[in-house]
Design an enzyme around this catalytic site. Structure first.
Site, PDB file in Angstrom:
ATOM      1  N   ASP A 218     -47.394-109.225  78.450  1.00  0.00           N
ATOM      2  CA  ASP A 218     -47.602-109.285  79.889  1.00  0.00           C
ATOM      3  C   ASP A 218     -48.412-110.533  80.190  1.00  0.00           C
ATOM      4  O   ASP A 218     -49.352-110.846  79.468  1.00  0.00           O
ATOM      5  CB  ASP A 218     -48.386-108.059  80.354  1.00  0.00           C
ATOM      6  CG  ASP A 218     -47.464-106.874  80.545  1.00  0.00           C
ATOM      7  OD1 ASP A 218     -46.299-107.107  80.918  1.00  0.00           O
ATOM      8  OD2 ASP A 218     -47.902-105.741  80.297  1.00  0.00           O
TER       9      ASP A 218
ATOM     10  N   GLU B 217     -59.228-113.841  94.572  1.00  0.00           N
ATOM     11  CA  GLU B 217     -58.901-115.202  94.988  1.00  0.00           C
ATOM     12  C   GLU B 217     -59.952-115.724  95.949  1.00  0.00           C
ATOM     13  O   GLU B 217     -60.443-116.828  95.819  1.00  0.00           O
ATOM     14  CB  GLU B 217     -57.520-115.264  95.663  1.00  0.00           C
ATOM     15  CG  GLU B 217     -56.336-115.097  94.718  1.00  0.00           C
ATOM     16  CD  GLU B 217     -55.919-113.647  94.576  1.00  0.00           C
ATOM     17  OE1 GLU B 217     -56.682-112.753  95.005  1.00  0.00           O
ATOM     18  OE2 GLU B 217     -54.828-113.400  94.023  1.00  0.00           O
TER      19      GLU B 217
ATOM     20  N   PHE C  89     -56.839-110.128 105.647  1.00  0.00           N
ATOM     21  CA  PHE C  89     -55.468-110.470 105.299  1.00  0.00           C
ATOM     22  C   PHE C  89     -54.542-109.330 105.706  1.00  0.00           C
ATOM     23  O   PHE C  89     -54.884-108.163 105.571  1.00  0.00           O
ATOM     24  CB  PHE C  89     -55.367-110.681 103.778  1.00  0.00           C
ATOM     25  CG  PHE C  89     -53.971-110.977 103.301  1.00  0.00           C
ATOM     26  CD1 PHE C  89     -53.493-112.289 103.317  1.00  0.00           C
ATOM     27  CD2 PHE C  89     -53.146-109.958 102.841  1.00  0.00           C
ATOM     28  CE1 PHE C  89     -52.222-112.566 102.880  1.00  0.00           C
ATOM     29  CE2 PHE C  89     -51.869-110.234 102.413  1.00  0.00           C
ATOM     30  CZ  PHE C  89     -51.404-111.534 102.426  1.00  0.00           C
TER      31      PHE C  89
ATOM     32  N   ALA D 176     -50.245-108.219 105.598  1.00  0.00           N
ATOM     33  CA  ALA D 176     -48.926-108.606 105.083  1.00  0.00           C
ATOM     34  C   ALA D 176     -48.118-109.257 106.196  1.00  0.00           C
ATOM     35  O   ALA D 176     -47.229-110.066 105.953  1.00  0.00           O
ATOM     36  CB  ALA D 176     -48.188-107.395 104.542  1.00  0.00           C
TER      37      ALA D 176
ATOM     38  N   THR E 297     -49.392-111.211 108.896  1.00  0.00           N
ATOM     39  CA  THR E 297     -49.791-112.593 109.187  1.00  0.00           C
ATOM     40  C   THR E 297     -49.822-113.457 107.944  1.00  0.00           C
ATOM     41  O   THR E 297     -49.689-114.668 108.014  1.00  0.00           O
ATOM     42  CB  THR E 297     -51.203-112.630 109.809  1.00  0.00           C
ATOM     43  OG1 THR E 297     -52.116-112.040 108.860  1.00  0.00           O
ATOM     44  CG2 THR E 297     -51.259-111.852 111.106  1.00  0.00           C
ATOM     45  N   ARG E 298     -49.999-112.870 106.813  1.00  0.00           N
ATOM     46  CA  ARG E 298     -50.153-113.539 105.523  1.00  0.00           C
ATOM     47  C   ARG E 298     -51.277-114.575 105.561  1.00  0.00           C
ATOM     48  O   ARG E 298     -51.197-115.629 104.956  1.00  0.00           O
ATOM     49  CB  ARG E 298     -48.828-114.188 105.083  1.00  0.00           C
ATOM     50  CG  ARG E 298     -47.721-113.141 104.868  1.00  0.00           C
ATOM     51  CD  ARG E 298     -46.598-113.701 104.050  1.00  0.00           C
ATOM     52  NE  ARG E 298     -45.848-114.673 104.806  1.00  0.00           N
ATOM     53  CZ  ARG E 298     -45.199-115.688 104.276  1.00  0.00           C
ATOM     54  NH1 ARG E 298     -45.230-115.881 102.987  1.00  0.00           N
ATOM     55  NH2 ARG E 298     -44.532-116.530 105.035  1.00  0.00           N
TER      56      ARG E 298
ATOM     57  N   SER F 293     -55.832-114.909 106.185  1.00  0.00           N
ATOM     58  CA  SER F 293     -57.122-114.283 106.486  1.00  0.00           C
ATOM     59  C   SER F 293     -58.067-115.389 106.938  1.00  0.00           C
ATOM     60  O   SER F 293     -57.716-116.570 106.859  1.00  0.00           O
ATOM     61  CB  SER F 293     -57.669-113.554 105.248  1.00  0.00           C
ATOM     62  OG  SER F 293     -57.910-114.488 104.218  1.00  0.00           O
TER      63      SER F 293
ATOM     64  N   ASP G   5     -49.962-100.642  79.159  1.00  0.00           N
ATOM     65  CA  ASP G   5     -50.984 -99.648  79.461  1.00  0.00           C
ATOM     66  C   ASP G   5     -50.600 -98.699  80.586  1.00  0.00           C
ATOM     67  O   ASP G   5     -51.075 -97.597  80.652  1.00  0.00           O
ATOM     68  CB  ASP G   5     -52.332-100.324  79.767  1.00  0.00           C
ATOM     69  CG  ASP G   5     -52.201-101.387  80.854  1.00  0.00           C
ATOM     70  OD1 ASP G   5     -51.090-101.521  81.411  1.00  0.00           O
ATOM     71  OD2 ASP G   5     -53.200-102.069  81.125  1.00  0.00           O
TER      72      ASP G   5
END
Lengths: 560, 681
Positions: free
Chosen positions: B306, B347, B376, B378, B380-381, B383, B517
């Site tokens: 992964d 981030e 933030f 979804a 407006t994408r 912040s 996992d």
């Protein structure tokens, strides 16, 4: 040792190398090709035989079907040969009026030819009628060789075929392999080389034996017969059963140094060629050459040792003047490397170490080129063992040509390895301590033991050459040797075919940098090591009581 | 268990117990499990019988009494040494099991039945029972949290002292019996019947109690048994063959020869090698559920990893600020910080960290500034925050551009170009705007773990292909794959795509290993040939895999593969060594056997051993001692180097093949000299 002697050996080997690729490629076309060669000439013969036998050549067999076909065919051949010998006195083509063959001898001979051994407890010219020689014995010279090739092909298919989505279950058709081996390979080559031999003075007639007066005025009875036609296949099929008792030492079988070279070449031709065929089947020619290289190294070790021992002792006893020491040592090495068993000199008369070489060649399992077919399938078992140990040492579970070697294959490979010493050592031990065993010996001491060991090794290894010095035509020897030959042939073929069957359906892992390459020098060296170590460890104690002791004792001045 | 990781190879307490066990293992039933050593055992019994016969009635025909006694004693030693090797290997496992057992102390569980609590001993809990555990209590059995959230101390299992969070639902719901709840209250549904728990299985595995021979081990056993039979024929038939030459071989000598020839070295050490392999994994905090899995690990061709957490640190981090023309770096940094101050995503935090470190802008409090945080969404994408009239935003480049254009701002051409460059390199561009102005771009990057490239290079050297699995788009995936040095990648991966990849590779005959996992990894873990579940993962993942990594470190696969290879190599090397030894033994024993009848063969006595009896005895002693000498190698395993197969083989052949031929010549001669020196012969 002389430069001339070595030149003969090198010229011979160069010829072997030269025929390997073309013959191997030809055989690949015969057995694996979509279209067989010479379709106009041989195609009709092949198809006629299929019609005659009711064979559907498109239907392939599983390993069990293949094995059953092989066993039934061989058993029938042995039975017919036995009956022909027992009834030869009432059958035609018997100008010398030879009587029926004694039952144990007939059994021994039938088994001997049926197993591609051609051990001869009899002298051909005084025992077998022309019909027996041609119909019974020559028949086996072709069919037993073809059967051996069939098994080798089946194993090669098992190892090299890649299973489709629903898996592969079949590894060829025994009847097709048998027919093609005879029609496309054995018959044409025998025909050509029989003519070559005739041109050199080998006999080919049906005449009664001829009485001649020698230069000194003595009377001599010269044996006659259809020799050349038997001679070519005797070598080509690694059969080795001579028309005459003296085999290829006899001037009517092997008159000139040239025929001697031809005969040796014929012995190695098909076994060497099959390594090439195998490489092609594996889609990697180097796989075949790696095996060829291992065989060649063992061949050179043998011929060097034998030639050295004989030349060192200036030993011409039992050798023909027209061949000399080098060609005799070479022939002895070639014939025992390749389970042929034809001889052009008496191995019994070799020095202890010189005689050890042929014995060791056979004891290594007849894999130095080996019998027609038998050499390839024999060496492939050693390959399986080699790969098993090597695979572990590189930290992977072992695989060969991308297929995993697992419990079942190891079990079968060990069975194959076990049968060989079990028969040889068991029977030798028996014969060496019972009066009906030792009474056949002409020599006492360690040399007598060498003779016993040689006889059973030759029988079990399906070689058929005799050390001589032993009267094997007794009920005990005939019967035990027949058992040795039967077990040494079929009880070793069955595990081999079973391995082919179990490898057939395995998934193929593509090779990566972590896989151990089986087509390089390192592999060849390792394969050599495994063959020598397995053979040496098994037979060293027994051999040390025979030729090895004899060698040291002879140095002390005592000979047997 | 963590405390036990440093058990020395020859811990005195283990040694003491192993000595006792070596005798216990003489029981015929136990001995018969190992055919090679069984033959030695039978031989020892035989020579013991001969010794008793000789003690009762001496005959001048028999071998001297001292010789028979010495051979008998050393034959018994051979068996005992082999038993000892196995006992030491098991002992090391048992020591670990003992520390595991301490955790399985009898505790009382609070079982819930129809909403009522009752106290029952933990050992009576069945699968499906529900129990309540509160702060300070031990979790009575393996299971899943179905209610609540708690911090749990799992150091007993993992050695990791920091507590972990366990909560109902999701991928952090699994708990292990014997671990301790530190805070809060949870309800656990028990997932295993008594004796079946994770801890129980671990104990059984490390003790070797439930150890079954692995496929390759069985195949090797077949080879060894076959060789033993070959030598049995060779030795037994030697009696009549020698009789022919009027040599009477005593049974003692034949047994001595047989025992020296059969592969006792590898036969005696084989099970120790297997146990030690599992043990080595355990020392790396990986528990293999079967020896088969360890073996398969050595064979792995393809490794699925992964991306997140394995190859990269896990979160994208801000690494660069790129202002557009006419904007200073400081201005961009200031706005970027304002837009991120209240952003609690990794981030967002990484942006604050970046500007703090690079531009010395200390953190401010939005509240003190009177700013209003715009989270933030979804939709407006973006912040950011509204500071008075200033609308500071950061977000996906297209979203920010649209936002600026809506406010009538100009969009510099440079912004799209920069964004494309960043995206092409596999990073993520975020645009920053202040009102109708675009200020510049923040580059967010997946940071590849340091040292990961070297690891992948090692895999490549081993012949293992690495495939990165990621949910990223192909472009991003490719850039990261290149940076990390993996051979291939699967982008936009779904559990189904992952499964398909595994099946495809397996169809080609390859062995696939992977780590996982989550519950959605479980089918793939089960399908893979080697599935390493993270201990932090769900119960389902742990059940599906055939190994569990207690450290939950996905790069551990490398070590797992190495242990697997080491295991196979140790077997192969010792087999080669064992067989190669026989050459020298022949040269020691055979001349000794035949010298009496054929004095001429003296030159074969290449080692110039003092006498026939000392020659045979020296070989027998060497054969026994070599087992003891090789125990450390069997337990530690031969050293694995990531080299090509041919190179590896050449090296092993040189050491164990050639060395195996030479060593006994030296060893037997030395023992012979010692025997002469002490006047034993």
């Amino acid at each position: 040792m002389t430069a001339n002697g070595w030149l003969q050996i090198l010229v011979f080997f160069a010829l072997v190398v030269a025929v390997t690729a073309p013959l191997g490629a030809y055989m690949f076309r015969v057995f694996e090709g979509r279209h067989q060669p010479l379709p106009r000439l041989l195609g009709p013969v092949e198809r006629a035989l299929y019609r005659l036998g009711g064979v559907d050549r498109t239907r392939e067999q599983t390993w069990v079907e293949y094995t059953v076909a092989l066993l039934v065919f061989s058993a029938a051949g042995v039975l017919v040969t036995y009956v022909l010998q027992r009834l030869q006195h009432v059958l035609p083509l018997n100008p010398q009026q030879l009587g029926a063959v004694e039952p144990t001898l007939a059994f021994n001979t039938a088994v001997s030819f049926g197993t591609n051994t051609n051990w001869q407890s009899y002298a051909g010219e005084s025992t077998m009628s022309y019909l027996t020689q041609m119909a019974a014995l020559a028949w086996h010279n072709f069919t037993s060789a073809a059967a051996g090739m069939g098994v080798a092909l089946a194993v090669a298919r098992g190892l090299t075929r890649r299973p489709g989505p629903d898996g592969a279950k079949t590894l060829g058709n025994f009847w097709v392999d048998l027919t093609r081996a005879i029609v496309y390979v054995l018959l044409p080559l025998s025909l050509v080389f029989a003519l070559v031999l005739v041109s050199q003075g080998v006999l080919q007639n049906f005449a009664a034996y001829r009485e001649v007066t020698t230069l000194e005025g003595a009377k001599q009875l010269l044996a006659m017969g259809p020799v050349a036609s038997q001679e070519a296949i005797k070598e080509l099929g690694t059969n080795g059963g001579g028309f005459f008792n003296a085999n290829s030492a006899h001037p009517f079988e092997n008159p000139t140094p040239f025929t001697n070279l031809i005969e040796m070449l014929l012995i190695f031709a098909i076994p060497a060629g099959l390594t090439f065929t195998y490489g092609r089947m594996a889609r990697d020619q180097k796989q075949g050459w790696a095996i060829f290289a291992a065989m060649s190294a063992l061949f050179f070790a043998g011929v060097a040792a034998c030639y050295w021992a004989e030349a060192h002792g200036h030993n011409m006893e039992g050798k023909e003047q027209r061949f000399g020491i080098a060609a005799s040592a070479l022939f002895a090495t070639v014939t025992t490397d390749a389970s042929c068993g034809a001889v052009n000199a008496m191995h019994d008369s070799f020095t202890p170490l010189g005689g050890l070489v042929p014995l060791v060649n056979i004891a290594l399992g007849e894999v130095i080129f080996g019998g027609v077919g038998a050499g390839l399938y024999g060496v492939l078992i050693f390959v399986v063992l080699t790969v098993f140990i090597a695979g572990l040492m590189v930290g992977r579970t072992p695989e060969y040509l991308g297929k995993k070697i697992e419990q079942r294959e190891m079990k079968l490979a060990m069975l194959y390895i076990l049968i060989f010493p079990l028969i040889i050592l068991g029977l030798s031990a028996w014969a060496s301590v019972v009066p009906y065993g030792v009474s056949s010996l002409n020599n006492g001491g360690p040399h007598g033991l060498s003779e016993i060991l040689y006889a059973y090794t030759s029988g079990t290894g399906n070689n058929g050459s005799a050390f001589g010095g032993i009267n094997a035509n007794t009920r005990f020897w005939n019967t035990t040797l027949a058992v040795a030959m039967l077990f040494g042939r079929f009880f070793m073929m069955i595990p081999v075919l079973a391995i082919a069957g179990s490898m057939l359906n395995k998934k193929t892992v593509p090779p990566g940098p972590g896989t151990f390459p089986t087509n390089g020098v390192l592999f060849t060296a390792l394969l050599l090591g495994v063959i020598v170590i397995v053979g040496a460890l098994t037979f060293f104690p027994a051999l040390s009581l025979g030729p090895v002791v004899e060698h040291f004792v002879a140095h002390g001045g005592k000979v047997y | 268990m963590a405390t036990d990781k440093q058990v020395s190879l020859f811990d005195p307490s283990i040694m003491r117990r192993a000595v006792g066990d070596s005798f216990g293992k003489l029981h015929p039933r136990l001995l018969a499990k190992n055919p090679v050593m069984f033959v030695v055992g039978v031989g020892s019994v035989l020579t013991t019988a001969l010794l008793i016969r000789d003690l009762v009635a001496r005959s001048p025909e028999h071998a001297p009494l001292w010789f028979t006694s010495a051979v008998t004693v050393w034959l018994w030693f051979t068996v005992l040494f082999a038993n000892f090797a196995e006992a030491v290997a098991e002992g090391r496992g048992k020591a670990q099991a003992a520390s595991l057992r301490k955790m399985r102390q009898e505790s009382t569980a609070r079982r819930l039945i129809g909403g009522r609590e009752e106290s029952v001993p933990a050992s009576q809990l069945r699968k499906g029972d529900e129990v309540v555990v509160e702060a300070g209590q031990l979790i009575p059995g393996d299971g899943e949290v179905i209610e609540g959230i708690a911090s749990v101390d799992e150091s007993a299992i993992t050695g990791e002292s920091a507590p972990v969070i366990r909560e109902s639902g999701g991928d952090r719901s699994s708990v292990t019996g014997g671990t301790k709840v530190l805070s809060d209250r949870i309800v656990v549904r028990i997932g295993a019947d008594p004796g079946q728990s994770f801890l129980d299985r671990m104990i059984a595995l490390v003790e070797g109690a439930s150890r079954q021979k692995t496929p390759n081990e069985i195949a090797l056993h077949i080879l060894l048994v076959g060789l033993t039979l070959v030598f049995l024929f060779a030795c037994v038939t030697l009696v009549p063959l020698a009789l022919y030459s009027e040599i009477k071989l005593s049974a003692t000598v034949i047994v001595a020869l047989l025992v020296c020839l059969i592969p006792t070295t590898i036969g005696g050490l084989l099970s120790a090698i297997g146990i030690a392999g599992m043990d080595r994994l355990l020392r790396k905090n990986v528990i293999a559920m079967s020896g088969r899995a360890v073996e398969a690990a050595g064979d792995v061709d393809v490794l699925l990893l992964d991306k997140t957490g394995t190859i990269t640190l896990g979160n994208r981090m801000a690494t660069e600020l790129i202002p557009v023309e006419g904007v200073t770096l400081e201005e961009l940094a200031d706005s970027a910080q304002l837009a991120s101050l209240a952003d609690e995503t990794p981030e967002g935090r990484s942006i604050v960290v970046l500007v703090k470190e690079r531009h010395k802008l200390r953190g401010r409090n939005l509240h003190d500034l009177g700013a209003q945080f715009i989270p933030f969404s979804a939709h407006t994408r973006m912040s950011g925050c509204d500071l008075g009239a200033r609308q500071i935003r950061k977000g996906a480049v297209e979203a920010v551009i649209a936002h600026v254009e809506r406010h009538g701002g100009q969009v510099p051409v440079q912004i799209r170009r920069d964004a494309d460059t960043i995206a092409a390199a596999g990073a993520t561009p975020l645009a920053v705007s202040d009102g109708a102005r675009i200020l510049g771009i923040i580059e967010l990057k997946d940071v590849v773990k340091s040292g990961i490239q070297e690891r992948f290079a090692r895999f490549r050297a081993m012949g293992i292909r690495t495939v990165m699995i990621t949910g990223d788009n192909p472009r991003t995936a490719q850039a990261i794959a290149k940076e990390a040095g993996v051979d291939d990648f699967l982008a936009e991966a779904t559990p189904e795509a992952k499964m398909r990849l595994i099946k495809d590779e397996q169809q080609k005959g390859k062995l696939v290993a992977m780590t996982g996992d989550g519950t959605n990894d479980a089918p793939a873990l089960a399908q893979a040939d080697v599935g390493v579940a993270m201990n932090s993962g769900t119960q389902a993942a742990k059940e599906a895999g055939n190994m569990v990594d207690l450290d939950s470190n996905p790069t551990k696969l490398l070590e797992v593969v190495e242990v697997g290879k080491q295991l196979l190599m140790t077997r192969g090397s010792l087999t080669t060594f064992s067989i190669a030894n026989d050459v020298a033994k022949y040269f020691a024993i055979l001349p000794a056997m035949f010298m009496g009848a054929f004095p001429d063969i003296a030159p074969l006595n290449v080692m110039h051993l003092a006498s026939p009896f000392s020659a045979i005895l020296s070989a027998v002693i060497f054969n026994a001692l070599i087992i003891i000498l090789l125990i450390p190698l069997a337990l530690r395993g031969v050293k694995y180097r990531p080299l090509g197969a041919a190179h590896l083989l050449r090296r092993s052949l040189l050491v164990y093949g050639v060395g195996g031929v030479v060593a006994p010549f030296v060893g037997i001669k030395l023992i012979d000299l010692c025997l002469v020196a002490v006047g034993a012969v």
